[in-house]
Design an enzyme around this catalytic site. Structure first.
Site, PDB file in Angstrom:
ATOM      1  N   HIS A  18       0.774  -1.042   0.005  1.00 35.43           N
ATOM      2  CA  HIS A  18       0.001  -0.193  -0.052  1.00 35.43           C
ATOM      3  C   HIS A  18       0.897   1.277  -0.062  1.00 35.43           C
ATOM      4  O   HIS A  18       2.061   1.134   0.079  1.00 35.43           O
ATOM      5  CB  HIS A  18      -1.197  -0.108   1.181  1.00 35.43           C
ATOM      6  CG  HIS A  18      -0.718   0.071   2.518  1.00 35.43           C
ATOM      7  ND1 HIS A  18       0.167   0.956   2.998  1.00 35.43           N
ATOM      8  CD2 HIS A  18      -0.440  -1.244   3.484  1.00 35.43           C
ATOM      9  CE1 HIS A  18       0.637   0.815   4.177  1.00 35.43           C
ATOM     10  NE2 HIS A  18       0.197  -0.548   4.564  1.00 35.43           N
ATOM     11  N   HIS A  21       3.752   1.874   2.363  1.00 33.49           N
ATOM     12  CA  HIS A  21       5.063   0.879   2.162  1.00 33.49           C
ATOM     13  C   HIS A  21       5.980   1.750   1.116  1.00 33.49           C
ATOM     14  O   HIS A  21       7.333   1.754   1.098  1.00 33.49           O
ATOM     15  CB  HIS A  21       4.799  -0.390   1.605  1.00 33.49           C
ATOM     16  CG  HIS A  21       3.965  -1.396   2.638  1.00 33.49           C
ATOM     17  ND1 HIS A  21       3.203  -1.931   1.921  1.00 33.49           N
ATOM     18  CD2 HIS A  21       4.048  -1.508   3.716  1.00 33.49           C
ATOM     19  CE1 HIS A  21       2.514  -2.687   3.053  1.00 33.49           C
ATOM     20  NE2 HIS A  21       2.985  -2.482   4.073  1.00 33.49           N
ATOM     21  N   CYS A 124      -0.497  -7.524  21.192  1.00 29.84           N
ATOM     22  CA  CYS A 124      -1.160  -7.075  20.060  1.00 29.84           C
ATOM     23  C   CYS A 124      -0.794  -7.940  18.512  1.00 29.84           C
ATOM     24  O   CYS A 124       0.284  -7.649  18.161  1.00 29.84           O
ATOM     25  CB  CYS A 124      -1.208  -5.563  19.713  1.00 29.84           C
ATOM     26  SG  CYS A 124      -2.084  -5.134  18.332  1.00 29.84           S
ATOM     27  N   CYS A 127       0.088  -5.158  15.717  1.00 32.77           N
ATOM     28  CA  CYS A 127       1.375  -4.535  15.895  1.00 32.77           C
ATOM     29  C   CYS A 127       2.552  -5.758  16.001  1.00 32.77           C
ATOM     30  O   CYS A 127       3.594  -5.236  16.214  1.00 32.77           O
ATOM     31  CB  CYS A 127       1.383  -3.589  17.128  1.00 32.77           C
ATOM     32  SG  CYS A 127       0.169  -2.675  17.236  1.00 32.77           S
ATOM     33  N   CYS A 143      -6.349  -1.942  20.972  1.00 33.87           N
ATOM     34  CA  CYS A 143      -5.328  -1.307  20.142  1.00 33.87           C
ATOM     35  C   CYS A 143      -5.908  -0.059  19.305  1.00 33.87           C
ATOM     36  O   CYS A 143      -6.976  -0.392  18.596  1.00 33.87           O
ATOM     37  CB  CYS A 143      -4.503  -2.429  19.356  1.00 33.87           C
ATOM     38  SG  CYS A 143      -3.455  -1.434  18.073  1.00 33.87           S
ATOM     39  N   HIS A 146      -5.348  -0.862  15.610  1.00 37.11           N
ATOM     40  CA  HIS A 146      -5.887  -1.896  14.974  1.00 37.11           C
ATOM     41  C   HIS A 146      -7.432  -2.208  15.474  1.00 37.11           C
ATOM     42  O   HIS A 146      -8.102  -3.003  14.991  1.00 37.11           O
ATOM     43  CB  HIS A 146      -4.915  -3.273  15.114  1.00 37.11           C
ATOM     44  CG  HIS A 146      -3.884  -3.229  14.363  1.00 37.11           C
ATOM     45  ND1 HIS A 146      -2.860  -2.674  15.064  1.00 37.11           N
ATOM     46  CD2 HIS A 146      -3.397  -3.224  13.382  1.00 37.11           C
ATOM     47  CE1 HIS A 146      -1.753  -2.621  14.287  1.00 37.11           C
ATOM     48  NE2 HIS A 146      -2.165  -2.897  12.963  1.00 37.11           N
ATOM     49  N   LYS A 293      -6.451   7.928   9.263  1.00 39.82           N
ATOM     50  CA  LYS A 293      -5.360   6.780   8.690  1.00 39.82           C
ATOM     51  C   LYS A 293      -6.186   5.835   7.598  1.00 39.82           C
ATOM     52  O   LYS A 293      -7.451   5.708   7.641  1.00 39.82           O
ATOM     53  CB  LYS A 293      -5.415   6.054  10.035  1.00 39.82           C
ATOM     54  CG  LYS A 293      -4.329   4.899  10.201  1.00 39.82           C
ATOM     55  CD  LYS A 293      -4.074   4.181  11.236  1.00 39.82           C
ATOM     56  CE  LYS A 293      -3.760   2.704  11.124  1.00 39.82           C
ATOM     57  NZ  LYS A 293      -2.675   2.123  11.045  1.00 39.82           N
ATOM     58  N   LYS A 296      -8.558  -0.599   5.960  1.00 35.12           N
ATOM     59  CA  LYS A 296      -9.510  -1.384   5.352  1.00 35.12           C
ATOM     60  C   LYS A 296     -10.948  -1.264   5.965  1.00 35.12           C
ATOM     61  O   LYS A 296     -11.868  -1.105   5.201  1.00 35.12           O
ATOM     62  CB  LYS A 296      -9.217  -2.830   5.185  1.00 35.12           C
ATOM     63  CG  LYS A 296      -8.005  -2.827   4.039  1.00 35.12           C
ATOM     64  CD  LYS A 296      -7.770  -4.485   4.060  1.00 35.12           C
ATOM     65  CE  LYS A 296      -6.250  -4.684   3.423  1.00 35.12           C
ATOM     66  NZ  LYS A 296      -5.505  -5.708   4.234  1.00 35.12           N
TER      67      LYS A 296
HETATM   68  N1  MSP Z   1       7.309  -5.876   9.256  1.00 31.08           N
HETATM   69  C1  MSP Z   1       7.302  -4.677   9.818  1.00 31.08           C
HETATM   70  C2  MSP Z   1       8.739  -4.042   9.690  1.00 31.08           C
HETATM   71  C3  MSP Z   1      10.080  -4.694  10.065  1.00 31.08           C
HETATM   72  S1  MSP Z   1      11.411  -3.747   9.599  1.00 31.08           S
HETATM   73  C4  MSP Z   1      12.715  -4.911  10.300  1.00 31.08           C
HETATM   74  C5  MSP Z   1       6.357  -3.664   9.622  1.00 31.08           C
HETATM   75  N2  MSP Z   1       5.616  -4.045   8.410  1.00 31.08           N
HETATM   76  S2  MSP Z   1       4.515  -2.956   7.983  1.00 31.08           S
HETATM   77  O1  MSP Z   1       4.242  -3.533   6.651  1.00 31.08           O
HETATM   78  O2  MSP Z   1       3.599  -2.671   8.859  1.00 31.08           O
HETATM   79  O3  MSP Z   1       5.054  -1.508   7.385  1.00 31.08           O
HETATM   80  C6  MSP Z   1       6.226  -1.476   6.812  1.00 31.08           C
HETATM   81  C7  MSP Z   1       6.616   0.153   6.518  1.00 31.08           C
HETATM   82  O4  MSP Z   1       5.596   0.907   5.970  1.00 31.08           O
HETATM   83  C8  MSP Z   1       6.775   0.724   8.132  1.00 31.08           C
HETATM   84  O5  MSP Z   1       8.029   1.679   7.744  1.00 31.08           O
HETATM   85  C9  MSP Z   1       5.650   1.630   8.042  1.00 31.08           C
HETATM   86  O6  MSP Z   1       5.699   2.567   8.968  1.00 31.08           O
HETATM   87  C10 MSP Z   1       5.093   2.045   6.725  1.00 31.08           C
HETATM   88  N3  MSP Z   1       3.849   2.196   6.578  1.00 31.08           N
HETATM   89  C11 MSP Z   1       2.823   1.630   6.937  1.00 31.08           C
HETATM   90  N4  MSP Z   1       1.647   2.270   6.671  1.00 31.08           N
HETATM   91  C12 MSP Z   1       1.886   3.572   6.446  1.00 31.08           C
HETATM   92  C13 MSP Z   1       1.158   4.869   6.215  1.00 31.08           C
HETATM   93  N5  MSP Z   1      -0.342   4.670   6.147  1.00 31.08           N
HETATM   94  N6  MSP Z   1       1.974   5.573   5.910  1.00 31.08           N
HETATM   95  C14 MSP Z   1       3.421   5.708   5.893  1.00 31.08           C
HETATM   96  N7  MSP Z   1       3.979   4.796   6.139  1.00 31.08           N
HETATM   97  C15 MSP Z   1       3.426   3.701   6.782  1.00 31.08           C
HETATM   98  O7  MSP Z   1       6.109  -2.616  10.429  1.00 31.08           O
END
Ligand code: MSP
Length: 473
Positions: A18, A21, A124, A127, A143, A146, A293, A296
């Protein structure tokens, strides 16, 4: 040549990529491209986080074998990263056999700081994090991210003795040995460090089997963050390879929601291994949709591929690198996106290139582009090295807008009409050289556009692009 190692957070593969990422990837890519352009040798790591409850549960819900599920999703992430034109050098999957083997060796190296005890408390799954009693109470047992009640766990776990390293971590953060950006998050992390208990780093296989087995204890698998954080060094070949050429990382890019893992547990693990601490951790904000935020359940998730398909990748990178402040939360709305595309990319930049190239081609003006590429301005360099990318991008844009103003003021078409050839030549060369200078600074952000602009003005004859760089919609 200096070596720079840049890292990104590895996303959980429990769904599609998304917009959030994409932020990590784009920021890290800008950083990598900038350092490469400065002549450094750069490694940029990306990857996928594939263990843990969240993923195991999702695969079960879908009735798909977990390995099959993560294989398919990891492939989606890989093509997403390619689509974003991220100039990565290394891709790590936490289910890679090599990674798993290395993580087991890391565990063994840390054994002096690991002990077994009973954990009774909250967790959680969203998280993938243990929650303290205090935090659970503050959030009323639910949470906030979530919207699900915390789970009560009572199980035997291995713990990592973070207490052994607290003082060292506190000093490192305080003295910016690990520079945490932005600064207000540094203070937040120092407060959190004081409250952090020893961290549980395993789960019993009766609760979770989808993880790296704990060496010497078949009844436990590693906690997903233990395995995930290690990716930053296993991808370099640690422990069997000497990683001192690349480690410590120059900059680690993470979202603010996962900064705590990178500012506390990660340094504690590194200190336990006797490895140096990362130089900088850059924590970016969240992308919101209409002020909320993206989620889904709210139904306001904006699909990144849809955004890319609308005006192309460069417009996507433009919006999220310039209009999303590097350190703050920012909103995505289609209206803002359309405005940025039409008023800025199409009008400011696209028109500028078209006008200059058309004038140059009509009047047969050529310039020696070989010598026209200046070094970066000091202000730009400073902003880039402080990771204030959106501010550096603003600076580039001010230059682009300034050039549009200059054309309107200097009116080269009048000089052409009046037959003032020498003046026309000086005026046009000045404008084109300044555009190419700005273009050089644009390149880490919009690499494909910058290459096109360079090509328009390079070579024997200046030719306007056959189709505008950013056709109006
Ligand atoms: N798997 C862990 C990271 C492990 S690193 C050793 C994780 N994954 S995640 O899929 O939840 O998030 C991956 C990255 O995407 C994180 O840096 C997270 O902050 C970023 N984002 C997820 N949703 C976001 C937004 N809505 N906006 C900006 N970045 C966010 O955490």
């Amino acid at each position: 040549m200096t070596k720079k190692y840049i890292t990104t957070a590895i996303p959980y593969v429990n769904g599609k990529p998304h917009i959030g990422h994409a932020i990590d990837y784009c920021l890290a890519d800008v950083c990598a491209r900038y350092y490469r352009a400065c002549g450094d040798s750069v490694k940029l790591q990306v990857g996928t986080d594939e263990h843990g409850n969240k993923i195991a549960q999702k695969a079960k819900e879908l009735n798909v074998p977990v390995q099959e599920y993560v294989d398919e999703n990891a492939a989606n992430f890989r093509s997403f990263i390619k689509k974003l034109n991220v100039s990565y050098t290394d891709f790590v999957r936490t289910t890679d056999k090599k990674h798993e083997q290395r993580v087991k060796e890391i565990w063994q190296k840390l054994s002096g700081h690991i002990y077994k005890a009973e954990y009774e408390g909250w967790y959680c799954v969203g998280c993938e994090r243990y929650i303290t009693e205090k935090e659970c109470q503050e959030n009323g047992g639910i949470c906030p991210d979530h919207q699900k009640p915390y789970e009560k766990l009572k199980e035997e776990n291995y713990y990592y003795r973070v207490a052994d390293f607290k003082e060292q971590i506190r000093d490192a953060i305080e003295e910016d040995e690990i520079l945490i950006l932005p600064d207000f998050r540094k203070k937040e992390m120092m407060r959190l460090l004081e409250e952090t208990p020893d961290v549980s780093i395993s789960r019993p296989t009766s609760q979770l089997t989808w993880g790296v087995p704990v060496p010497g204890d078949e009844s436990q698998v590693m906690y997903v963050w233990m395995d995930a954080l290690a990716n930053y060094i296993t991808v370099l070949g640690y422990p069997e390879k000497d990683i001192s050429g690349w480690w410590p990382a120059t900059a680690q890019f993470v979202g603010k929601d996962i900064l705590r893992f990178h500012a506390i547990l990660w340094p504690a693990l590194l200190l336990g291994l006797g490895l140096p601490l990362p130089k900088t951790i850059v924590s970016h904000g969240m992308v919101l949709a209409d002020g909320q935020k993206m989620s889904k359940s709210i139904g306001n998730v904006v699909e990144p591929l849809e955004v890319i398909d609308k005006y192309g990748l460069e417009a996507f990178r433009y919006y999220f690198l310039r209009h999303v402040d590097t350190f703050a939360d920012a909103d995505f709305t289609w209206d803002k996106y359309d405005d940025a595309y039409n008023n800025e990319l199409a009008n400011d930049l696209g028109n500028l290139v078209q006008r200059l190239a058309t004038l140059a081609s009509k009047n047969d003006i050529r310039i020696n582009t070989g010598t026209s590429i200046a070094i970066y301005s000091e202000e730009y360099d400073d902003l880039m090295r402080e990771y204030k990318f959106s501010k550096a991008f603003d600076l580039v844009w001010v230059k682009i807008q300034g050039l549009n103003k200059r054309i309107d003021e200097e009116k080269p078409w009048n000089l052409a009409k009046e037959g003032e050839i020498a003046k026309l030549y000086t005026c046009m060369c000045g404008l084109i050289k300044d555009l190419l200078q700005a273009n050089h600074e644009l390149a880490p952000f919009l690499p494909e556009t910058a290459e096109k602009i360079q090509n328009v003005f390079a070579g024997d004859k200046i030719q306007p692009p056959k189709t505008p760089l950013f056709p109006k919609h």
